[in-house]
Design a protein around this motif. Structure first.
Motif, PDB file in Angstrom:
ATOM      1  N   SER A 109      -6.180  11.496  -6.984  1.00  0.00           N
ATOM      2  CA  SER A 109      -6.641   9.947  -6.531  1.00  0.00           C
ATOM      3  C   SER A 109      -6.377   9.135  -7.684  1.00  0.00           C
ATOM      4  O   SER A 109      -5.728   9.629  -8.711  1.00  0.00           O
ATOM      5  N   TYR A 110      -6.992   7.922  -7.575  1.00  0.00           N
ATOM      6  CA  TYR A 110      -6.765   7.038  -8.831  1.00  0.00           C
ATOM      7  C   TYR A 110      -7.209   7.571 -10.029  1.00  0.00           C
ATOM      8  O   TYR A 110      -8.422   8.069 -10.134  1.00  0.00           O
ATOM      9  N   ASN A 153      -5.076   6.175  -0.147  1.00  0.00           N
ATOM     10  CA  ASN A 153      -5.137   6.949  -1.600  1.00  0.00           C
ATOM     11  C   ASN A 153      -3.942   6.779  -2.506  1.00  0.00           C
ATOM     12  O   ASN A 153      -3.149   6.177  -1.902  1.00  0.00           O
ATOM     13  N   ALA A 154      -4.249   6.872  -3.685  1.00  0.00           N
ATOM     14  CA  ALA A 154      -3.623   6.575  -4.732  1.00  0.00           C
ATOM     15  C   ALA A 154      -3.478   7.882  -5.357  1.00  0.00           C
ATOM     16  O   ALA A 154      -4.538   8.419  -5.972  1.00  0.00           O
ATOM     17  N   PRO A 155      -2.405   8.443  -5.784  1.00  0.00           N
ATOM     18  CA  PRO A 155      -0.806   7.743  -5.671  1.00  0.00           C
ATOM     19  C   PRO A 155      -0.147   8.295  -4.328  1.00  0.00           C
ATOM     20  O   PRO A 155       1.018   8.051  -4.262  1.00  0.00           O
ATOM     21  N   THR A 156      -0.782   8.657  -3.200  1.00  0.00           N
ATOM     22  CA  THR A 156      -0.175   9.306  -2.119  1.00  0.00           C
ATOM     23  C   THR A 156       0.154   8.197  -1.048  1.00  0.00           C
ATOM     24  O   THR A 156       1.103   8.387  -0.473  1.00  0.00           O
ATOM     25  N   GLY A 157      -0.757   7.166  -0.986  1.00  0.00           N
ATOM     26  CA  GLY A 157      -0.472   6.257  -0.027  1.00  0.00           C
ATOM     27  C   GLY A 157      -1.143   6.736   1.348  1.00  0.00           C
ATOM     28  O   GLY A 157      -0.890   5.687   2.322  1.00  0.00           O
ATOM     29  N   GLU A 158      -1.429   7.893   1.535  1.00  0.00           N
ATOM     30  CA  GLU A 158      -2.172   8.325   2.908  1.00  0.00           C
ATOM     31  C   GLU A 158      -3.419   7.636   3.107  1.00  0.00           C
ATOM     32  O   GLU A 158      -4.150   7.393   2.225  1.00  0.00           O
ATOM     33  N   ALA A 159      -3.720   7.438   4.491  1.00  0.00           N
ATOM     34  CA  ALA A 159      -4.920   6.436   4.749  1.00  0.00           C
ATOM     35  C   ALA A 159      -5.567   7.306   5.730  1.00  0.00           C
ATOM     36  O   ALA A 159      -5.114   7.981   6.547  1.00  0.00           O
ATOM     37  N   LEU A 160      -6.882   7.176   5.819  1.00  0.00           N
ATOM     38  CA  LEU A 160      -7.750   7.558   6.748  1.00  0.00           C
ATOM     39  C   LEU A 160      -7.962   6.364   7.900  1.00  0.00           C
ATOM     40  O   LEU A 160      -7.939   5.310   7.337  1.00  0.00           O
ATOM     41  N   LEU A 290       0.796   4.177   3.355  1.00  0.00           N
ATOM     42  CA  LEU A 290       0.619   2.670   4.151  1.00  0.00           C
ATOM     43  C   LEU A 290      -0.121   1.892   2.810  1.00  0.00           C
ATOM     44  O   LEU A 290      -0.689   1.018   3.175  1.00  0.00           O
ATOM     45  N   ALA A 291       0.694   1.964   1.778  1.00  0.00           N
ATOM     46  CA  ALA A 291       0.321   1.401   0.535  1.00  0.00           C
ATOM     47  C   ALA A 291       1.526   0.531   0.257  1.00  0.00           C
ATOM     48  O   ALA A 291       2.580   0.748   0.973  1.00  0.00           O
ATOM     49  N   ASN A 292       1.727  -0.335  -0.747  1.00  0.00           N
ATOM     50  CA  ASN A 292       2.894  -0.932  -1.152  1.00  0.00           C
ATOM     51  C   ASN A 292       3.657  -0.110  -2.142  1.00  0.00           C
ATOM     52  O   ASN A 292       4.406  -0.625  -3.092  1.00  0.00           O
ATOM     53  N   PHE A 293       4.016   1.265  -1.881  1.00  0.00           N
ATOM     54  CA  PHE A 293       4.633   2.135  -2.664  1.00  0.00           C
ATOM     55  C   PHE A 293       5.028   3.370  -1.851  1.00  0.00           C
ATOM     56  O   PHE A 293       4.459   3.577  -0.647  1.00  0.00           O
ATOM     57  N   LEU A 294       6.090   4.002  -2.264  1.00  0.00           N
ATOM     58  CA  LEU A 294       6.100   5.342  -1.623  1.00  0.00           C
ATOM     59  C   LEU A 294       5.903   6.510  -2.493  1.00  0.00           C
ATOM     60  O   LEU A 294       6.077   6.280  -3.788  1.00  0.00           O
ATOM     61  N   PHE A 295       5.757   7.551  -2.201  1.00  0.00           N
ATOM     62  CA  PHE A 295       5.439   8.860  -3.055  1.00  0.00           C
ATOM     63  C   PHE A 295       6.347   9.893  -2.636  1.00  0.00           C
ATOM     64  O   PHE A 295       6.119  10.367  -1.526  1.00  0.00           O
ATOM     65  N   VAL A 296       7.464   9.959  -3.547  1.00  0.00           N
ATOM     66  CA  VAL A 296       8.382  10.831  -3.099  1.00  0.00           C
ATOM     67  C   VAL A 296       8.981  11.959  -4.018  1.00  0.00           C
ATOM     68  O   VAL A 296       8.536  12.010  -5.160  1.00  0.00           O
ATOM     69  N   LYS A 297       9.421  12.948  -3.260  1.00  0.00           N
ATOM     70  CA  LYS A 297      10.080  14.125  -4.227  1.00  0.00           C
ATOM     71  C   LYS A 297      11.685  14.343  -3.722  1.00  0.00           C
ATOM     72  O   LYS A 297      11.883  14.439  -2.368  1.00  0.00           O
TER      73      LYS A 297
END
Length: 362
Positions: A109-110, A153-160, A290-297
């Motif tokens: 999380s943050y 959530n940060a940094p995943t961007g996943e949202a409930l 669902l944020a202004n970023f992507l969390f990638v690998k």
């Protein structure tokens, strides 16, 4: 550190902000989730000579005009709104106000959450994300302590969904639930409407992301009258002039331009989808941000290696060293040109790496 430093604070492991290079022209900066767009023209119009002359006067300690505008925007009363010097200010107050019972938050999380808890001596219950890096609301029900959920959530961007968060609120009737909605405007559901139904909910938002005012430092929180009174007590006991005159004016003006907000957030969401599709075509996997970023690998390139190679090529992204996510990088969504530069540099890195591998095999 001096020999006079309090032992209570000397041990702190401070929050590490994203890199802020002095020579911005040398980088495509996609590491701190700032907006690629300027603030609303209405907000910029506040930066006048006349406004500058007023800086000799203290700002309104109640922030009345801005709070009234926020109340109108979000369909609540002014007594349901408080202001912070960025949302971090409000998170700090929330830990102070509701930390006696302990605070539960996700393991991923943050990063400031753990810092606030450590600084204030708040007992933490670290709740692991599921294997797919999502939050299970059931994990937060009936814990007997305050709950903090970053949503998205940060940094995943996943949202409930709002309904899922309501399960957590209803499942903890005797404890506070704090929902940090820093990224909510990029496609997630806000829980602000639930503040009219539940007296144990505090929703925190910021002007830094969707309203492109990161440098102005402005956040706000919405909750029932008594919860906001808690926050106001702490704010007025810390710094009643926590929001400067210019920021109060800029924030109010930004709220008067909802069409600009919609235009910018829509473009960022379109660029997010465009970039996600391109990265998947290059072999990346990612969370459902669902944020202004992507969390990638990437299956072939480690997270740290990709971060370092991109930096060498003039593109900054954010890498984290936590074990569960060290193979990931967080990529802020910029304008289309910035995204194309990113994609081009990643293509170069993949091709160079594969060429080296072929050379070794030969």
């Amino acid at each position: 550190m001096s020999r006079f430093m309090s032992k209570a604070y000397a041990r702190l492991d401070a929050y590490t902000p994203g890199e802020q290079p002095q020579n911005l022209s040398s980088f495509v900066k996609l590491n701190t989730n700032e907006s690629p767009f300027p603030p609303s023209p209405m907000a910029l119009a506040c930066l006048t000579e006349a406004a500058g002359r007023q800086l000799r006067l203290y700002s309104d300690p109640t922030g009345r005009a801005l709070r009234e505008r926020l109340a109108k925007t979000y369909g609540v009363a002014m007594e349901n709104v408080t202001l912070g010097n960025g949302s971090d200010d409000l998170l700090n107050f929330a830990f102070m106000a509701y930390g006696d019972a302990g605070m539960a938050y996700a393991d991923i999380s943050y990063g400031f959450n753990a810092v606030f808890a450590d600084k204030l001596g708040v007992k933490s219950e670290i709740v692991p994300l599921k294997a797919d890096l999502t939050i299970d609301p059931a994990d937060y029900c009936g814990l007997g302590m305050s709950i903090l959920i970053d949503n998205p959530n940060a940094p995943t961007g996943e949202a409930l969904s709002r309904k899922a968060v309501e399960r957590v609120i209803a499942g903890n009737p005797d404890n506070m639930v704090i929902v940090d909605e820093a990224y909510v405007d990029f496609g997630a559901e806000s829980c602000v409407p639930l503040t009219k139904k539940y007296d144990n909910l505090l929703v925190i938002q910021t002007f830094s992301k969707s309203r492109a005012l990161a440098g102005a430092r402005l956040g706000f929180a919405i909750g029932c009258k008594d919860v906001i009174a808690d926050m106001e007590l702490l704010r007025n006991s810390t710094n009643p002039y926590n929001i400067n005159r210019l920021t109060l004016s800029i924030g109010e003006a930004a709220l008067c331009d909802p069409a600009y907000l919609e235009q910018c957030t829509q473009t960022i969401m379109e660029n997010r989808a465009y970039t996600a599709e391109a990265l998947k075509g290059m072999g990346f996997s990612m969370t459902n941000s669902l944020a202004n970023f992507l969390f990638v690998k990437h299956s072939e390139i480690g997270g740290l290696e990709l971060y370092q190679k991109l930096k060498e090529k003039g593109v900054l992204v954010r890498h984290f060293e936590k074990e569960r996510i060290r193979e990931y990088n967080r990529i802020t969504i910029g304008n289309r040109q910035q995204m194309d530069v990113l994609l081009g540099r990643i293509t170069e890195i993949i091709n160079e790496r594969r060429a080296c591998a072929c050379g070794r095999e030969a």
